[in-house]
Write a protein that holds these residues in place. Structure first.
Motif, PDB file in Angstrom:
ATOM      1  N   LEU A  24       0.766  -1.126   0.005  1.00  0.00           N
ATOM      2  CA  LEU A  24       0.048   0.042   0.084  1.00  0.00           C
ATOM      3  C   LEU A  24       0.887   1.205  -0.026  1.00  0.00           C
ATOM      4  O   LEU A  24       0.444   1.995  -0.750  1.00  0.00           O
ATOM      5  CB  LEU A  24      -0.944  -0.059   1.125  1.00  0.00           C
ATOM      6  N   GLU A  25       2.125   1.238   0.629  1.00  0.00           N
ATOM      7  CA  GLU A  25       2.694   2.584   0.760  1.00  0.00           C
ATOM      8  C   GLU A  25       3.471   2.549  -0.498  1.00  0.00           C
ATOM      9  O   GLU A  25       3.828   3.741  -0.999  1.00  0.00           O
ATOM     10  CB  GLU A  25       4.025   2.183   1.838  1.00  0.00           C
ATOM     11  N   LYS A  27       2.238   2.052  -3.228  1.00  0.00           N
ATOM     12  CA  LYS A  27       1.126   2.718  -4.247  1.00  0.00           C
ATOM     13  C   LYS A  27       0.651   3.979  -4.020  1.00  0.00           C
ATOM     14  O   LYS A  27       0.246   4.749  -4.935  1.00  0.00           O
ATOM     15  CB  LYS A  27      -0.226   1.589  -4.284  1.00  0.00           C
ATOM     16  N   LYS A  28       1.164   4.638  -2.931  1.00  0.00           N
ATOM     17  CA  LYS A  28       0.642   5.861  -2.494  1.00  0.00           C
ATOM     18  C   LYS A  28       0.740   7.108  -3.125  1.00  0.00           C
ATOM     19  O   LYS A  28       0.024   7.809  -3.321  1.00  0.00           O
ATOM     20  CB  LYS A  28       1.321   6.040  -0.930  1.00  0.00           C
ATOM     21  N   TYR A  36      -6.753   4.998  -1.923  1.00  0.00           N
ATOM     22  CA  TYR A  36      -5.861   4.461  -0.987  1.00  0.00           C
ATOM     23  C   TYR A  36      -6.579   3.839   0.155  1.00  0.00           C
ATOM     24  O   TYR A  36      -6.568   2.704   0.830  1.00  0.00           O
ATOM     25  CB  TYR A  36      -4.815   5.437  -0.425  1.00  0.00           C
ATOM     26  N   LYS A  37      -7.703   4.634   0.629  1.00  0.00           N
ATOM     27  CA  LYS A  37      -8.545   4.291   1.833  1.00  0.00           C
ATOM     28  C   LYS A  37      -9.343   3.001   1.200  1.00  0.00           C
ATOM     29  O   LYS A  37      -9.682   2.269   2.309  1.00  0.00           O
ATOM     30  CB  LYS A  37      -9.443   5.274   2.043  1.00  0.00           C
ATOM     31  N   TYR A  39      -8.542   0.529  -0.707  1.00  0.00           N
ATOM     32  CA  TYR A  39      -7.908  -0.608  -0.601  1.00  0.00           C
ATOM     33  C   TYR A  39      -7.629  -0.990   0.884  1.00  0.00           C
ATOM     34  O   TYR A  39      -7.570  -2.169   1.198  1.00  0.00           O
ATOM     35  CB  TYR A  39      -6.289  -0.461  -1.170  1.00  0.00           C
TER      36      TYR A  39
END
Length: 306
Positions: A24-25, A27-28, A36-37, A39
């Motif tokens: 996730l980081e 892809k941020k 982001y939220k 996912y």
């Protein structure tokens, strides 16, 4: 770009939670905050509780299959069960994360190529009749490991379930096997994962659900003699240190057995797929198949194996 979280442990010790956070980081910087939220919520709602604390390398394809099956009984924010399109989107997301773990850290990808509910079973995911015949011929008399692998082909029992059966579950008088539990690896109190016997799950009601499958006569006759040498509380499949982890059962006993029979290696899920294909081909209805496989609903079984 945001700094990627640094982990003090070796990559092979990364948990699903570690991996998801790292992915996730990464892809941020390239996705919108709302994405982001989105996912993050899909992880916390459905994946964090059952698998978040488990090491990625400890998740077998069979355990992932159990998680995939369980999604059809989970409920979303509005209290409704998840539809198949939503399940497909979730599994696609999770597959992307595990694929990232494989390419970036060399981790196992338990989803493999089977990360979406299938509309059919391909020939590469089943054993054909000639291969089943060669496997049967390769069974060494009274070899419990060989007999249990064949039992999976004839009944659709998973690796976790077959590793969790006890001799008390084997009724040689009636020629049936009760599936009461699975042997799985779960988070322990010290932060490490441990092998644990878990009761069979009910279909969304949280109650224990035992199902019964028929044992082929030729296997049952061998079980009858072997059972006399064991107590009801003993596991059928054992190793030097007790129970055999499903992943080790597949990688060692199953792989070696296929090699001895000169049969091409396929994922252990091919045993269940073979049973499904033969059952449907012989005219078994989906309601009966759902019960015998321990799946959550007839609709799910039809969608997965139509």
């Amino acid at each position: 770009m945001s700094k990627i979280t640094e982990y003090p442990t070796a990559s092979e010790d990364m948990t699903v939670s570690d991996l998801f956070e790292h992915w996730l980081e990464s892809k941020k910087a390239t996705i919108q905050p709302v994405t982001y939220k989105h996912y993050l919520s899909k992880y916390k709602l459905y994946l964090e509780a059952p698998l978040g604390a488990v090491r990625v390398n400890d998740i077998t394809p069979e355990r992932w299959q159990e998680f995939e099956d369980s999604l059809s009984t989970m409920k979303g924010k509005r209290g409704r069960t998840l539809s198949l399109p939503i399940i497909r989107k979730l599994l696609s997301l999770y597959h992307t994360v595990f694929e990232y773990g494989r390419t970036e850290f060399g981790l196992n990808d338990p989803t493999g190529d089977n990360y979406l509910p299938k509309q059919s079973v391909s020939s590469e995911s089943v054993f054909d009749p000639q291969e089943v015949g060669r496997l049967k011929a390769a069974v060494k008399p009274y070899n419990v490991h060989h007999l249990c692998i064949m039992l999976c082909i004839y009944t659709g029992v998973t690796a976790g379930e077959i590793c969790g059966i006890k001799w008390g579950d084997v009724d040689t008088d009636q020629g049936v096997l009760k599936i009461c539990r699975s042997l799985v690896r779960e988070p322990g109190s010290n932060g490490k994962t441990v092998l644990k016997l878990t009761d069979a799950k009910g279909k969304g009601n949280g109650k224990k659900e035992v199902r019964t499958v028929q044992i082929p006569d030729w296997i049952n006759e061998q079980f009858r003699l072997i059972k006399k040498m064991h107590t009801d509380d003993e596991l059928v499949i054992v190793g030097k240190l007790g129970g055999v982890e499903p992943n080790n059962f597949v990688n060692h006993y199953y792989a070696k057995f296929l090699s001895s029979a000169d049969v091409k290696f396929r994922p252990f899920s091919a045993t269940r797929n073979t049973y499904v294909k033969n059952s449907i081909g012989s005219g078994m209805d989906y309601e009966t198949l759902t019960v015998l496989l321990g799946l959550p609903s007839v609709e799910y079984t039809r969608q997965k194996y139509a």
